[in-house]
Structures are given as C-alpha cells and as structure tokens.
Write a protein that holds these residues in place. Structure first.
Motif: not given
Length: 121
Positions: A75-89, A19-31
């Motif tokens: 809370a608009e503090k993060a966006v996630y990317l859940q990655m399953n069934a990963l392969n070398p590609e 699971r990858l996370s993307c967070v702002p260094s400050r503030g939120t991701l709203k808008y």
C-alpha cells in the motif's frame, strides 16, 4: 511536503531482533526510494540500507548484510527494517529518509526524527 516518522526502536540484548518502521505523516511513499541510516555516538551518520521505489532493488552495507532486511508494504504506507542478530555495534539512532525513485543518489530528504536502538551485551 513529505515528512517521515520512524518507530520501533528499543533496548534489547545481544542476539535480539527489532523491526523499525518508516511511515509518512500523510500521503504515501509511492515513487520514493527510502533509505535507512544510523548514527552512533561520536560517529558520522551512515547509510545502512535502501529500497528503491519499485521495491525490486535493495542495498545493504556490509556490516548489516545477512542480518537486516528492508521491505515496503504494497500500500506504499510504510517501509520496514527487520533487524536480527543485533550486537552492541548496532547501537545508534536510526533514521529514514526519502529520495526520488532510486537509491543511487546522495540526495535524501524528509528526514525523520530518529528512533533509538540500544543493544546491550
């Protein structure tokens, strides 16, 4: 100015999950719509997923559809990317970036530094 930071990359075996996370260094991701991109060695960067500012609209490139899931927290503090069934590609550096409101744009900015995902067979 919005600045994004990715985390969660790791080395896993084929079939594993991350699971990858993307967070702002400050503030939120709203808008902001948030896109996930990846760049494999010797290849161009590609957009693999995106979620709009409302969270109601998501897109995926065919190669990750049904394996990856993008989401944003209430809370608009993060966006996630859940990655399953990963392969070398899927081995690549993964980046997140922001666009105003919609994923239907090529004008992404505030790129993070990237997080490495390595999948071994």
């Amino acid at each position: 100015q919005l600045r994004l930071e990715e985390s969660g990359g790791d080395s896993v075996q084929t079939g594993g999950s991350l699971r990858l996370s993307c967070v702002p260094s400050r503030g939120t991701l709203k808008y902001y719509a948030i896109g996930w991109f990846r760049q494999a060695p010797g290849k161009e960067r590609e957009k693999i997923s995106c979620i709009d500012s409302s969270g109601r609209s998501t897109i995926y490139v065919d190669s990750v559809k049904d394996r990856f899931a993008i989401s944003r927290d209430s809370a608009e503090k993060a966006v996630y990317l859940q990655m399953n069934a990963l392969n070398p590609e899927d081995t690549a550096v993964y980046y997140c970036a922001a666009a105003w409101d919609t994923c239907s744009t090529s004008e992404f900015k505030s790129w993070g530094q990237g997080t490495q995902v390595t999948v071994s067979s």
